[in-house]
Motif scaffolding. Sequence first.
Motif, PDB file in Angstrom:
ATOM      1  N   ILE A   1       0.866  -1.179   0.000  1.00  0.00           N
ATOM      2  CA  ILE A   1       0.000   0.000   0.000  1.00  0.00           C
ATOM      3  C   ILE A   1       0.904   1.231   0.000  1.00  0.00           C
ATOM      4  O   ILE A   1       1.822   1.325   0.822  1.00  0.00           O
ATOM      5  N   ARG A   2       0.628   2.185  -0.901  1.00  0.00           N
ATOM      6  CA  ARG A   2       1.447   3.396  -0.982  1.00  0.00           C
ATOM      7  C   ARG A   2       0.587   4.598  -1.348  1.00  0.00           C
ATOM      8  O   ARG A   2      -0.264   4.535  -2.230  1.00  0.00           O
ATOM      9  N   TRP A   3       0.847   5.726  -0.665  1.00  0.00           N
ATOM     10  CA  TRP A   3       0.258   7.003  -1.035  1.00  0.00           C
ATOM     11  C   TRP A   3       1.136   7.683  -2.066  1.00  0.00           C
ATOM     12  O   TRP A   3       2.371   7.527  -2.058  1.00  0.00           O
ATOM     13  N   SER A   4       0.524   8.473  -2.954  1.00  0.00           N
ATOM     14  CA  SER A   4       1.301   9.333  -3.841  1.00  0.00           C
ATOM     15  C   SER A   4       1.928  10.453  -3.019  1.00  0.00           C
ATOM     16  O   SER A   4       1.527  10.719  -1.884  1.00  0.00           O
ATOM     17  N   ALA A   5       2.927  11.121  -3.593  1.00  0.00           N
ATOM     18  CA  ALA A   5       3.640  12.165  -2.863  1.00  0.00           C
ATOM     19  C   ALA A   5       2.724  13.314  -2.462  1.00  0.00           C
ATOM     20  O   ALA A   5       2.922  13.931  -1.410  1.00  0.00           O
ATOM     21  N   ASP A   6       1.696  13.608  -3.285  1.00  0.00           N
ATOM     22  CA  ASP A   6       0.787  14.703  -2.959  1.00  0.00           C
ATOM     23  C   ASP A   6      -0.393  14.269  -2.099  1.00  0.00           C
ATOM     24  O   ASP A   6      -1.242  15.092  -1.736  1.00  0.00           O
ATOM     25  N   GLY A   7      -0.467  12.975  -1.756  1.00  0.00           N
ATOM     26  CA  GLY A   7      -1.543  12.494  -0.916  1.00  0.00           C
ATOM     27  C   GLY A   7      -2.884  12.411  -1.589  1.00  0.00           C
ATOM     28  O   GLY A   7      -3.902  12.163  -0.924  1.00  0.00           O
ATOM     29  N   GLU A   8      -2.937  12.577  -2.911  1.00  0.00           N
ATOM     30  CA  GLU A   8      -4.208  12.556  -3.635  1.00  0.00           C
ATOM     31  C   GLU A   8      -4.611  11.159  -4.083  1.00  0.00           C
ATOM     32  O   GLU A   8      -5.786  10.886  -4.307  1.00  0.00           O
ATOM     33  N   THR A   9      -3.636  10.264  -4.251  1.00  0.00           N
ATOM     34  CA  THR A   9      -3.909   8.951  -4.827  1.00  0.00           C
ATOM     35  C   THR A   9      -3.339   7.861  -3.945  1.00  0.00           C
ATOM     36  O   THR A   9      -2.242   7.998  -3.391  1.00  0.00           O
ATOM     37  N   LEU A  10      -4.091   6.780  -3.820  1.00  0.00           N
ATOM     38  CA  LEU A  10      -3.659   5.612  -3.067  1.00  0.00           C
ATOM     39  C   LEU A  10      -3.443   4.462  -4.050  1.00  0.00           C
ATOM     40  O   LEU A  10      -4.329   4.128  -4.833  1.00  0.00           O
ATOM     41  N   PHE A  11      -2.247   3.853  -4.009  1.00  0.00           N
ATOM     42  CA  PHE A  11      -1.918   2.728  -4.871  1.00  0.00           C
ATOM     43  C   PHE A  11      -1.863   1.448  -4.034  1.00  0.00           C
ATOM     44  O   PHE A  11      -1.300   1.441  -2.933  1.00  0.00           O
TER      45      PHE A  11
ATOM     46  N   THR B   1     -12.001   9.752  -1.499  1.00  0.00           N
ATOM     47  CA  THR B   1     -13.261   9.030  -1.660  1.00  0.00           C
ATOM     48  C   THR B   1     -13.087   7.511  -1.715  1.00  0.00           C
ATOM     49  O   THR B   1     -14.043   6.773  -1.466  1.00  0.00           O
ATOM     50  N   GLY B   2     -11.893   7.037  -2.081  1.00  0.00           N
ATOM     51  CA  GLY B   2     -11.685   5.609  -2.256  1.00  0.00           C
ATOM     52  C   GLY B   2     -12.197   5.072  -3.578  1.00  0.00           C
ATOM     53  O   GLY B   2     -12.134   3.861  -3.826  1.00  0.00           O
ATOM     54  N   ASN B   3     -12.695   5.951  -4.456  1.00  0.00           N
ATOM     55  CA  ASN B   3     -13.190   5.513  -5.756  1.00  0.00           C
ATOM     56  C   ASN B   3     -12.033   5.059  -6.641  1.00  0.00           C
ATOM     57  O   ASN B   3     -10.953   5.663  -6.631  1.00  0.00           O
ATOM     58  N   ALA B   4     -12.283   4.006  -7.412  1.00  0.00           N
ATOM     59  CA  ALA B   4     -11.244   3.466  -8.284  1.00  0.00           C
ATOM     60  C   ALA B   4     -10.969   4.422  -9.438  1.00  0.00           C
ATOM     61  O   ALA B   4     -11.889   4.918 -10.086  1.00  0.00           O
ATOM     62  N   LEU B   5      -9.678   4.688  -9.694  1.00  0.00           N
ATOM     63  CA  LEU B   5      -9.253   5.506 -10.823  1.00  0.00           C
ATOM     64  C   LEU B   5      -8.844   4.621 -11.997  1.00  0.00           C
ATOM     65  O   LEU B   5      -9.177   4.905 -13.140  1.00  0.00           O
ATOM     66  N   TRP B   6      -8.097   3.567 -11.719  1.00  0.00           N
ATOM     67  CA  TRP B   6      -7.734   2.577 -12.734  1.00  0.00           C
ATOM     68  C   TRP B   6      -7.217   1.336 -12.035  1.00  0.00           C
ATOM     69  O   TRP B   6      -6.891   1.362 -10.852  1.00  0.00           O
ATOM     70  N   GLY B   7      -7.159   0.253 -12.769  1.00  0.00           N
ATOM     71  CA  GLY B   7      -6.644  -0.997 -12.221  1.00  0.00           C
ATOM     72  C   GLY B   7      -6.297  -1.944 -13.354  1.00  0.00           C
ATOM     73  O   GLY B   7      -6.905  -1.915 -14.417  1.00  0.00           O
ATOM     74  N   ASP B   8      -5.295  -2.777 -13.128  1.00  0.00           N
ATOM     75  CA  ASP B   8      -4.866  -3.725 -14.149  1.00  0.00           C
ATOM     76  C   ASP B   8      -4.079  -4.844 -13.481  1.00  0.00           C
ATOM     77  O   ASP B   8      -3.488  -4.654 -12.406  1.00  0.00           O
ATOM     78  N   VAL B   9      -4.086  -6.020 -14.098  1.00  0.00           N
ATOM     79  CA  VAL B   9      -3.229  -7.123 -13.653  1.00  0.00           C
ATOM     80  C   VAL B   9      -1.906  -6.969 -14.386  1.00  0.00           C
ATOM     81  O   VAL B   9      -1.808  -7.244 -15.587  1.00  0.00           O
ATOM     82  N   LEU B  10      -0.895  -6.507 -13.690  1.00  0.00           N
ATOM     83  CA  LEU B  10       0.391  -6.191 -14.305  1.00  0.00           C
ATOM     84  C   LEU B  10       1.417  -7.298 -14.141  1.00  0.00           C
ATOM     85  O   LEU B  10       2.433  -7.302 -14.838  1.00  0.00           O
ATOM     86  N   HIS B  11       1.180  -8.237 -13.215  1.00  0.00           N
ATOM     87  CA  HIS B  11       2.179  -9.260 -12.913  1.00  0.00           C
ATOM     88  C   HIS B  11       1.515 -10.614 -12.761  1.00  0.00           C
ATOM     89  O   HIS B  11       0.299 -10.713 -12.547  1.00  0.00           O
TER      90      HIS B  11
ATOM     91  N   ALA C   1       1.618   4.623 -16.094  1.00  0.00           N
ATOM     92  CA  ALA C   1       1.253   6.028 -15.913  1.00  0.00           C
ATOM     93  C   ALA C   1       0.437   6.172 -14.643  1.00  0.00           C
ATOM     94  O   ALA C   1      -0.595   5.528 -14.472  1.00  0.00           O
ATOM     95  N   ALA C   2       0.899   7.025 -13.739  1.00  0.00           N
ATOM     96  CA  ALA C   2       0.266   7.133 -12.431  1.00  0.00           C
ATOM     97  C   ALA C   2      -1.160   7.671 -12.521  1.00  0.00           C
ATOM     98  O   ALA C   2      -2.020   7.283 -11.736  1.00  0.00           O
ATOM     99  N   ARG C   3      -1.426   8.534 -13.475  1.00  0.00           N
ATOM    100  CA  ARG C   3      -2.758   9.135 -13.563  1.00  0.00           C
ATOM    101  C   ARG C   3      -3.734   8.277 -14.361  1.00  0.00           C
ATOM    102  O   ARG C   3      -4.843   8.025 -13.930  1.00  0.00           O
ATOM    103  N   GLY C   4      -3.339   7.839 -15.537  1.00  0.00           N
ATOM    104  CA  GLY C   4      -4.279   7.144 -16.394  1.00  0.00           C
ATOM    105  C   GLY C   4      -4.194   5.639 -16.364  1.00  0.00           C
ATOM    106  O   GLY C   4      -5.095   4.955 -16.851  1.00  0.00           O
ATOM    107  N   GLY C   5      -3.104   5.079 -15.821  1.00  0.00           N
ATOM    108  CA  GLY C   5      -2.960   3.639 -15.753  1.00  0.00           C
ATOM    109  C   GLY C   5      -2.446   2.998 -17.018  1.00  0.00           C
ATOM    110  O   GLY C   5      -2.423   1.765 -17.117  1.00  0.00           O
TER     111      GLY C   5
END
Length: 494
Positions: free
Chosen positions: A343-353, A368-378, A406-410
């Motif tokens: 679990i990691r926060w972005s540097a600006d605290g706006e996004t949770l990865f 809000t906890g709303n999903a921005l993007w997600g993918d099976v990368l591994h 890409a951190a914003r769009g995935g």
Amino acid sequence: GGAGGGGGVGGGGGPAEVGLGVDFLAIADEGGRYVVPLGGGGEVGQPVALPAEAGSSGPMGIEAVCDGAAAIEYPGGVEVLRRTASGWRSESIDGKAWGEACTAGGTVVALVRNQGFEVRSAAGVAAVASGASLAGAMLVDGGAGVDLLRGDGPSGTTRVSFDLQEFTVSSARVEATVAELDPATGAVLWSGEDGLRLETPAGSSVFEAAGGWRPVALRSGVAASIGPSGDRVALLDGTGVVLGEWRRPGWLEVSSLAPGVDGRTVVGSGPQGFVVWRTGREEPVLYFEGEGYAGAPAEVSPDGGSVLIGRDDGMLETWSLESWEVERSFFAINEQGGRPTVIRWSADGETLFVGGARGGVVALHGRTGNALWGDVLHDGPVTVLEPGTAGPWVLSADARTAVLTAARGGERLIRLALGVDGSWAAFTVDGYHVTGGASGTELLALRVPLPGGEPGKQDWTLVGADDPDFGTLGGAVDALRVTLLGAASSGEEE
């Protein structure tokens, strides 16, 4: 749907995938595979239909397209479409591929499959190299580069450095093994014949922990450590000095320590629950006795007022350090995504990865906890997940590959893998380019030895598709070995 419209192409009942080559379109759906010739003036030729292979149904994607080939991925395997002297041919490959690329000007396709790399051409299949397990992956200078570490036996490690600004790659041999590392800062705790040594971007120093402390996690310049008898927990600074020390409660068997990004907080978790300690406080700032927290990842909120805990059942819980209550509980990945591992926060605290046990990575809106993007990368549990501060991407890794997303769009930018023989591979989504270079699109898959290089050190340049060195390689198997891979002796550590 898709391309199955009035042109008579497609029509298999499901959505079609389309890939654009230099003079053709590759189209795939459940009804078949189609190659549509394109003229120089935009005119469309007669489609060539290639029957779908048995079992090649379900969601699919065209993962790589070049001048004379395309790679199509579906749940059960891969199909390679290749232009030959007698027309287009389709080749079915059983088993999943984790990276695809092909050469411009040729018909050669490379795949990362199982534990190795494969090159497929009209001449047949060539196994180029065996894949290596990663001892670690980390960002350099906040995201200006990526270092991959490969263990070479009980006494050595090879570090392969990808510079994402200068577009160069270099390797170095280290006569030590990785004890712990911090993927965010690039700090590595090395274990060698002379004991522990902490290497940071600022330099290297001996790490001497008096009292028998054993470091088990490294982050933000501190090492979370376990006492020699296992009954005490501590945070140590970069020289081994104790910053905070606490007694482990008898009811908790610690299976994981997660230091916070603040350098002051550490979370110890186990099958019986978790405890949160903070320097300057003798007693825990939070604890909870309960099942489901074995090896739980944790992260301190940007304001320091709460802690996120990942449960074995896949849930994420936000615990208030003031009220000792759960403020929010939700599935970060989904019920089938497996338990959270990082679990990691972005540097600006706006996004949770959040990274999961089944290879998934998701980005959530921090408030809000709303999903921005997600993918099976591994294909294995995510062990590294770090958002960069100097680049617009997030680094993730499992035991085999590292991926920049890409951190914003995935959007997946590039996948990196190492071979056991010193080789490496860099695969982009379209097979050629990655966004982020000085010209916006730079090839990150071609290595050429630099003339007059430093003796004992192997350097390589990554060049664009318009570079003469790239055009002269053509599409032969040997050219692709130069393009994507290349075994080379490691240089000495600087």
